[in-house]
Structure formats: C-alpha cells, structure tokens
Design a protein around this motif. Structure first.
Motif, mmCIF file in Angstrom:
data_model
loop_
_atom_site.group_PDB
_atom_site.id
_atom_site.type_symbol
_atom_site.label_atom_id
_atom_site.label_comp_id
_atom_site.label_asym_id
_atom_site.label_seq_id
_atom_site.Cartn_x
_atom_site.Cartn_y
_atom_site.Cartn_z
ATOM 1 N N ALA A 73 16.456 -76.717 -11.584
ATOM 2 C CA ALA A 73 17.169 -77.682 -12.247
ATOM 3 C C ALA A 73 16.532 -79.036 -12.088
ATOM 4 C CB ALA A 73 18.698 -77.780 -11.698
ATOM 5 N N ALA A 74 16.083 -79.637 -11.032
ATOM 6 C CA ALA A 74 15.739 -80.824 -10.763
ATOM 7 C C ALA A 74 14.279 -80.830 -11.566
ATOM 8 C CB ALA A 74 15.292 -81.103 -9.139
ATOM 9 N N LEU A 75 13.362 -79.792 -11.529
ATOM 10 C CA LEU A 75 12.385 -79.860 -12.210
ATOM 11 C C LEU A 75 12.609 -80.103 -13.840
ATOM 12 C CD1 LEU A 75 9.225 -79.274 -12.126
ATOM 13 C CD2 LEU A 75 9.507 -77.049 -12.393
ATOM 14 N N SER A 76 13.642 -79.429 -14.349
ATOM 15 C CA SER A 76 14.006 -79.519 -15.722
ATOM 16 C C SER A 76 14.344 -80.863 -16.102
ATOM 17 C CB SER A 76 15.108 -78.499 -16.039
ATOM 18 O OG SER A 76 14.662 -77.021 -15.753
ATOM 19 N N TRP A 77 15.026 -81.542 -15.197
ATOM 20 C CA TRP A 77 15.445 -82.909 -15.423
ATOM 21 C C TRP A 77 14.373 -83.847 -15.465
ATOM 22 C CZ3 TRP A 77 19.947 -84.282 -18.027
ATOM 23 C CH2 TRP A 77 20.855 -83.493 -17.636
ATOM 24 N N MET A 198 7.058 -82.442 -28.058
ATOM 25 C CA MET A 198 7.496 -82.891 -26.968
ATOM 26 C C MET A 198 8.964 -83.135 -26.932
ATOM 27 S SD MET A 198 4.524 -85.624 -25.647
ATOM 28 C CE MET A 198 2.756 -85.339 -26.231
ATOM 29 N N TRP A 199 9.586 -83.860 -27.828
ATOM 30 C CA TRP A 199 10.956 -84.179 -27.900
ATOM 31 C C TRP A 199 11.635 -82.469 -28.192
ATOM 32 C CZ3 TRP A 199 9.865 -88.268 -31.948
ATOM 33 C CH2 TRP A 199 9.764 -89.540 -31.288
ATOM 34 N N GLY A 200 11.127 -81.779 -28.957
ATOM 35 C CA GLY A 200 11.720 -80.395 -29.146
ATOM 36 C C GLY A 200 11.745 -79.628 -27.840
ATOM 37 N N VAL A 201 10.768 -79.757 -26.840
ATOM 38 C CA VAL A 201 10.936 -79.062 -25.374
ATOM 39 C C VAL A 201 11.661 -79.725 -24.717
ATOM 40 C CG1 VAL A 201 9.346 -78.556 -23.456
ATOM 41 C CG2 VAL A 201 8.313 -78.203 -25.938
ATOM 42 N N ALA A 202 12.026 -81.129 -24.733
ATOM 43 C CA ALA A 202 12.696 -81.760 -23.870
ATOM 44 C C ALA A 202 14.262 -81.412 -24.454
ATOM 45 C CB ALA A 202 12.553 -83.240 -23.967
ATOM 46 N N PHE A 203 14.328 -81.264 -25.541
ATOM 47 C CA PHE A 203 15.885 -80.799 -26.084
ATOM 48 C C PHE A 203 16.323 -79.792 -25.752
ATOM 49 C CE2 PHE A 203 18.627 -79.577 -29.455
ATOM 50 C CZ PHE A 203 19.737 -80.437 -29.189
ATOM 51 N N GLN A 204 15.252 -78.707 -25.661
ATOM 52 C CA GLN A 204 15.413 -77.261 -25.243
ATOM 53 C C GLN A 204 15.892 -76.944 -23.834
ATOM 54 O OE1 GLN A 204 11.984 -74.641 -25.440
ATOM 55 N NE2 GLN A 204 12.971 -73.147 -24.611
ATOM 56 N N PHE A 205 15.244 -77.889 -22.788
ATOM 57 C CA PHE A 205 15.607 -77.822 -21.489
ATOM 58 C C PHE A 205 16.844 -78.761 -21.358
ATOM 59 C CE2 PHE A 205 11.007 -76.823 -20.731
ATOM 60 C CZ PHE A 205 11.176 -76.002 -19.484
ATOM 61 N N LEU A 206 17.118 -79.637 -22.206
ATOM 62 C CA LEU A 206 18.548 -80.317 -22.067
ATOM 63 C C LEU A 206 19.870 -79.412 -22.401
ATOM 64 C CD1 LEU A 206 19.989 -83.103 -21.449
ATOM 65 C CD2 LEU A 206 19.779 -83.531 -23.772
#
Length: 210
Positions: A73-77, A198-206
C-alpha cells in the motif's frame, strides 16, 4: 531449457509492449537527439534497471512484497504522488514543434529520470514481482537461468529498438519532405501522451487504494 527461454521471452515481451512511462521516455529521447548515441544514457539505464528488477524478482526475495500488505500500500501511495507530479512536469516540458537540439537532455539528467521511472514506478515493480517472479518459480537450476536471461534480453533489445524508431521519426521533423509533418506532430504530442499515461497509471493505483 528451450521451453524456459521461449516462456521468458514471450512473457517479458508481453509485459514490455504496452506504451508505459518508461517506454515513452526512451522513445522521446531517441526522437529529441540529433545523434542516436545521445539517447544511450536513457537506453542503457532503462536496460540495466530492468535487469536489476528481473534478477531480484526471480531470486524470490521480492515476492515478500506481495505478502506484506502495508508495504504494498505504501509503495502504491508513493507511486500515485510520484506519477502525478512527473506527469505534470512532462506535460509542461513538451518540446517545440521544431527540433533545434535545445531540447536534448544531458546524460546525467537522462540517467536520473530513467532510473526514477524504472525503479520508483510501482506498476513496473509489481508487474515484475507478481508476473516474472512467480512464473520463474516453476524452473530450477539452468532452466531458471535461461528463463531469466531471456527476460533480460527482451528488455535490452526492446529499448535499443525503441530509441532507434524514435530517432527515425524525430529526424523526419527536421529533414523536410513528405515526412516532415508526421515527424513534427510526433514530437509535439509524444511528451503529452507520456504525461497522460503517467496520470492514467496514477489514477488506476488510486482507485485500487480506495
């Protein structure tokens, strides 16, 4: 052993083909440099980082990441914040239509940026751990070594080929003739596409974290 080599080659190819952060950056560097060799720092850094990730994954050590929920989870944030900021910086640094050489990145900047998108991108880390790491467990001894080397070979061949293709399209932007418009449009949108990815990957993780 041939089965392990084929397995590793096809698996790594399937993972590396999608146009992600690392791929678009190497492609961009190939396009922006007047000399193909100018993109070598990005090519070599991406290849070495992938070699490191694959080696750690098949060793079994990195599988611990999947068994420690708070670490994952920390890695994802961290990845969400990193990719969001990096996407904004990439969008703002989109090169001009004409390539004059002023946009060329020095070797040190290429190295740092490539290493960051390779080693600090949780998507790449988790894919390597969960997919390559777990698939390697079915092999042992020389078969596992062959599987590992096949995965690593794909990365090196892919990044050299990607930068070469980017360089060819980048030269179209300044060569004139029928390919000029294609090359210019390529340079104009490549960084912006990279930022959106980059934003798409970030949104997926969020979404996964929520």
């Amino acid at each position: 052993m041939s089965a392990a080599i084929l397995h590793g080659f096809m698996l790594a190819l399937g993972l590396i083909l999608p146009l992600g952060v690392q791929n678009t950056f190497v492609l961009t560097q190939g396009a922006l440099h007047r000399r193909w060799a100018g993109a070598l720092p990005a090519i070599l850094t991406a290849s070495v980082c992938d070699t490191l990730l694959v080696s750690v994954a098949v060793s079994g050590v990195s599988l611990l990441v999947l068994t420690v929920p708070w670490f994952k989870a920390a890695l994802s944030w961290v990845g969400v914040l990193f990719l969001a900021v990096l996407g904004w910086l990439t969008w703002r640094s989109a090169p001009a239509v004409e390539t004059t050489g002023d946009e060329e990145w020095p070797a040190r900047r290429q190295l740092i940026f490539t290493a960051s998108v390779s080693l600090l991108n949780p998507h790449a880390i988790l894919d390597t751990v969960a997919v390559i790491g777990t698939n390697s467990l079915q092999y042992g001894g020389t078969a596992r070594l062959a599987f590992t080397l096949a995965c690593i070979a794909v990365s090196w061949l892919w990044f050299f080929g990607l930068a070469t293709g980017g360089h060819f399209l980048g030269r179209l932007a300044v060569s004139g003739g029928s390919g000029q418009d294609l090359g210019r449009n390529f340079l104009r949108w490549l960084n912006r596409i990279s930022a959106v990815i980059m934003w798409g990957v970030a949104f997926q993780f969020l979404l996964n974290l929520m």
